[in-house]
Design a protein around this motif. Structure first.
Motif, PDB file in Angstrom:
ATOM      1  N   GLY A 209       2.723  21.543 -36.961  1.00  0.00           N
ATOM      2  CA  GLY A 209       4.173  21.893 -37.319  1.00  0.00           C
ATOM      3  C   GLY A 209       5.111  20.853 -37.457  1.00  0.00           C
ATOM      4  N   ILE A 210       4.679  19.598 -37.488  1.00  0.00           N
ATOM      5  CA  ILE A 210       5.475  18.598 -37.798  1.00  0.00           C
ATOM      6  C   ILE A 210       5.513  17.897 -39.049  1.00  0.00           C
ATOM      7  CG2 ILE A 210       6.130  16.082 -37.086  1.00  0.00           C
ATOM      8  CD1 ILE A 210       4.990  16.629 -34.386  1.00  0.00           C
ATOM      9  N   PRO A 211       6.459  18.153 -39.877  1.00  0.00           N
ATOM     10  CA  PRO A 211       6.556  17.705 -41.238  1.00  0.00           C
ATOM     11  C   PRO A 211       6.182  16.050 -41.612  1.00  0.00           C
ATOM     12  CG  PRO A 211       8.712  18.132 -40.685  1.00  0.00           C
ATOM     13  CD  PRO A 211       7.865  18.670 -39.556  1.00  0.00           C
ATOM     14  N   VAL A 212       5.401  15.741 -42.293  1.00  0.00           N
ATOM     15  CA  VAL A 212       5.171  14.353 -42.589  1.00  0.00           C
ATOM     16  C   VAL A 212       5.180  14.340 -43.958  1.00  0.00           C
ATOM     17  CG1 VAL A 212       3.274  12.626 -42.583  1.00  0.00           C
ATOM     18  CG2 VAL A 212       3.315  14.508 -40.790  1.00  0.00           C
ATOM     19  N   LYS A 213       6.055  13.086 -44.376  1.00  0.00           N
ATOM     20  CA  LYS A 213       6.305  12.648 -45.755  1.00  0.00           C
ATOM     21  C   LYS A 213       5.777  11.216 -45.938  1.00  0.00           C
ATOM     22  CE  LYS A 213       9.356  12.733 -49.844  1.00  0.00           C
ATOM     23  NZ  LYS A 213      10.688  13.164 -49.990  1.00  0.00           N
ATOM     24  N   VAL A 214       4.944  10.765 -46.713  1.00  0.00           N
ATOM     25  CA  VAL A 214       4.620   9.229 -46.741  1.00  0.00           C
ATOM     26  C   VAL A 214       5.036   9.098 -48.458  1.00  0.00           C
ATOM     27  CG1 VAL A 214       2.981   7.580 -46.732  1.00  0.00           C
ATOM     28  CG2 VAL A 214       2.873   9.676 -45.543  1.00  0.00           C
ATOM     29  N   THR A 215       5.814   7.931 -48.310  1.00  0.00           N
ATOM     30  CA  THR A 215       5.953   7.285 -49.990  1.00  0.00           C
ATOM     31  C   THR A 215       5.605   5.655 -49.950  1.00  0.00           C
ATOM     32  OG1 THR A 215       8.191   6.786 -49.432  1.00  0.00           O
ATOM     33  CG2 THR A 215       7.913   8.893 -50.222  1.00  0.00           C
ATOM     34  N   GLU A 216       5.818   5.077 -50.948  1.00  0.00           N
ATOM     35  CA  GLU A 216       5.451   3.767 -50.909  1.00  0.00           C
ATOM     36  C   GLU A 216       6.682   3.124 -50.151  1.00  0.00           C
ATOM     37  OE1 GLU A 216       4.296   1.338 -54.460  1.00  0.00           O
ATOM     38  OE2 GLU A 216       4.739   3.181 -55.576  1.00  0.00           O
ATOM     39  N   GLU A 217       7.865   3.742 -49.925  1.00  0.00           N
ATOM     40  CA  GLU A 217       8.877   3.044 -49.327  1.00  0.00           C
ATOM     41  C   GLU A 217       9.034   3.439 -47.877  1.00  0.00           C
ATOM     42  OE1 GLU A 217       9.325   4.935 -52.095  1.00  0.00           O
ATOM     43  OE2 GLU A 217       9.161   2.999 -53.443  1.00  0.00           O
ATOM     44  N   LYS A 218       8.466   4.478 -47.486  1.00  0.00           N
ATOM     45  CA  LYS A 218       8.844   4.773 -45.940  1.00  0.00           C
ATOM     46  C   LYS A 218       7.951   5.820 -45.255  1.00  0.00           C
ATOM     47  CE  LYS A 218      12.907   7.450 -47.430  1.00  0.00           C
ATOM     48  NZ  LYS A 218      14.190   7.630 -47.423  1.00  0.00           N
ATOM     49  N   LEU A 219       7.935   6.295 -44.195  1.00  0.00           N
ATOM     50  CA  LEU A 219       7.239   7.220 -43.564  1.00  0.00           C
ATOM     51  C   LEU A 219       8.097   7.967 -42.727  1.00  0.00           C
ATOM     52  CD1 LEU A 219       4.433   5.303 -41.731  1.00  0.00           C
ATOM     53  CD2 LEU A 219       4.198   6.219 -44.201  1.00  0.00           C
ATOM     54  N   MET A 220       8.022   9.316 -43.182  1.00  0.00           N
ATOM     55  CA  MET A 220       8.855  10.213 -42.358  1.00  0.00           C
ATOM     56  C   MET A 220       8.085  11.198 -41.557  1.00  0.00           C
ATOM     57  SD  MET A 220      11.590  10.472 -45.534  1.00  0.00           S
ATOM     58  CE  MET A 220      10.387  10.100 -46.721  1.00  0.00           C
ATOM     59  N   ILE A 221       8.097  11.297 -40.302  1.00  0.00           N
ATOM     60  CA  ILE A 221       7.526  12.011 -39.458  1.00  0.00           C
ATOM     61  C   ILE A 221       8.370  13.095 -38.585  1.00  0.00           C
ATOM     62  CG2 ILE A 221       5.638  12.318 -37.587  1.00  0.00           C
ATOM     63  CD1 ILE A 221       4.639   9.529 -38.657  1.00  0.00           C
ATOM     64  N   GLY A 222       8.496  14.401 -38.810  1.00  0.00           N
ATOM     65  CA  GLY A 222       9.533  15.026 -38.081  1.00  0.00           C
ATOM     66  C   GLY A 222      11.004  14.547 -38.281  1.00  0.00           C
ATOM     67  N   SER A 223      11.706  14.160 -37.282  1.00  0.00           N
ATOM     68  CA  SER A 223      13.070  13.556 -37.512  1.00  0.00           C
ATOM     69  C   SER A 223      12.927  12.292 -37.776  1.00  0.00           C
ATOM     70  CB  SER A 223      14.050  14.013 -36.768  1.00  0.00           C
ATOM     71  OG  SER A 223      13.687  13.768 -35.408  1.00  0.00           O
ATOM     72  N   SER A 224      11.934  11.367 -37.563  1.00  0.00           N
ATOM     73  CA  SER A 224      11.842   9.980 -37.473  1.00  0.00           C
ATOM     74  C   SER A 224      11.437   9.395 -38.824  1.00  0.00           C
ATOM     75  CB  SER A 224      10.777   9.538 -36.408  1.00  0.00           C
ATOM     76  OG  SER A 224      11.212  10.114 -34.979  1.00  0.00           O
ATOM     77  N   THR A 225      11.965   8.191 -39.313  1.00  0.00           N
ATOM     78  CA  THR A 225      11.895   7.524 -40.428  1.00  0.00           C
ATOM     79  C   THR A 225      11.367   6.298 -39.959  1.00  0.00           C
ATOM     80  OG1 THR A 225      13.549   9.076 -41.704  1.00  0.00           O
ATOM     81  CG2 THR A 225      12.509   6.719 -42.478  1.00  0.00           C
ATOM     82  N   PHE A 226      10.324   5.746 -40.758  1.00  0.00           N
ATOM     83  CA  PHE A 226       9.804   4.598 -40.453  1.00  0.00           C
ATOM     84  C   PHE A 226       9.755   3.527 -41.626  1.00  0.00           C
ATOM     85  CE2 PHE A 226       8.213   7.221 -37.350  1.00  0.00           C
ATOM     86  CZ  PHE A 226       8.373   7.077 -36.272  1.00  0.00           C
ATOM     87  N   SER A 227       9.880   2.288 -41.453  1.00  0.00           N
ATOM     88  CA  SER A 227       9.849   1.300 -42.827  1.00  0.00           C
ATOM     89  C   SER A 227       9.027   0.204 -42.410  1.00  0.00           C
ATOM     90  CB  SER A 227      11.114   1.304 -43.691  1.00  0.00           C
ATOM     91  OG  SER A 227      10.842   0.416 -44.735  1.00  0.00           O
ATOM     92  N   GLY A 228       8.003  -0.095 -42.874  1.00  0.00           N
ATOM     93  CA  GLY A 228       7.096  -1.252 -42.243  1.00  0.00           C
ATOM     94  C   GLY A 228       6.438  -0.844 -40.954  1.00  0.00           C
ATOM     95  N   GLY A 229       5.991  -1.965 -40.401  1.00  0.00           N
ATOM     96  CA  GLY A 229       5.308  -1.628 -39.100  1.00  0.00           C
ATOM     97  C   GLY A 229       3.774  -1.302 -39.131  1.00  0.00           C
ATOM     98  N   LEU A 230       3.306  -1.376 -40.266  1.00  0.00           N
ATOM     99  CA  LEU A 230       1.852  -0.921 -40.704  1.00  0.00           C
ATOM    100  C   LEU A 230       0.915  -2.095 -40.361  1.00  0.00           C
ATOM    101  CD1 LEU A 230       3.539   1.244 -42.156  1.00  0.00           C
ATOM    102  CD2 LEU A 230       1.282   1.789 -43.052  1.00  0.00           C
TER     103      LEU A 230
END
Length: 241
Positions: A209-230
């Motif tokens: 039930g947690i939405p996940v969106k991945v693009t070249e620029e960022k990761l969005m998981i639920g209300s959290s957004t990440f950039s880098g850190g992979l």
């Protein structure tokens, strides 16, 4: 589901492998690497066994055209006899090949290298890469997409397309693999740049039930957004939850 002879639609792994090897690990008509299995002469409904000489690899687009009668089974038989993938040798950019595990562009960080599972959410591998099987140059791509309720709706299992629910479509445009949902909106876009890297331009899914969106620029998981850190050169590049 079985046909009138009691034959299951589940094709044994050894038969699938024989079909993949014969067809050059790609669609017999165009060479695209994301494929499905199609029986011909006889069709599955009249088949008494899974005969690798009567099964062909087709991309989702050509499979749909065969099913709708746009492409006759005679053309399928001709393509089985002379598969496009073997003729092309995967030299065209729309039929990419990668030696070993491809590098990946996603999430705004540096190129992710040597990482079989680039992103994992709550123990679910969103996308996964495996080295080519024996006799092939093609890295095996696996991915899973779920709807907002967490139901599996589409999977790619080692380059095999498996539609699990609803109406989906696939198209190859230049060096992009584009997967469309039942509303004809992109849910997964992979940009291929063989033999160097794959970019996730878009990946939309849901895990528990947690939405996940991945693009070249960022990761969005639920209300959290990440950039880098992979991370590179490890089994899992990014794990959440």
């Amino acid at each position: 589901m079985a046909n009138k002879f009691g034959l299951s639609r589940n094709i044994p792994d050894d038969v699938k492998r024989a079909v993949r090897q014969h067809c050059g690990f790609g669609c017999a008509i165009c060479g695209t690497t994301i494929t499905e299995y199609e029986h011909f002469f006889p069709d599955f409904v009249d088949a008494s066994k899974h005969d690798p000489k009567k099964i062909v690899l087709l991309c989702p687009t050509h499979h749909s055209m065969v099913t709708k009668g746009i492409i006759p089974k005679e053309k399928v038989q001709e393509s089985w006899a002379q598969p496009a993938a073997k003729d092309l040798g995967y030299s065209k950019t729309e039929h990419p090949w990668f030696k070993g595990i491809p590098s990946l562009k996603m999430g705004g960080g540096p190129l992710v290298q040597g990482t079989p599972i680039p992103i994992q959410v709550r123990g679910t591998n969103i996308i996964e890469f495996e080295p080519p099987e024996e006799g092939s140059n093609l890295a095996r791509i696996s991915a899973k997409l779920q709807d907002a309720s967490g139901n599996n709706i589409l999977s790619i299992d080692k380059n095999e397309w498996r539609v699990l629910s609803g109406s989906w479509d696939f198209k190859c445009v230049g060096n992009r693999y584009i997967f469309l949902d039942k509303f004809n909106a992109p849910s997964l876009i992979l940009k291929m740049n063989p033999p160097n890297w794959i970019a996730i331009e878009l990946l939309l899914t849901s895990i528990d039930g947690i939405p996940v969106k991945v693009t070249e620029e960022k990761l969005m998981i639920g209300s959290s957004t990440f950039s880098g850190g992979l991370f590179s050169n490890c089994r899992v590049g990014f794990a959440f939850g």
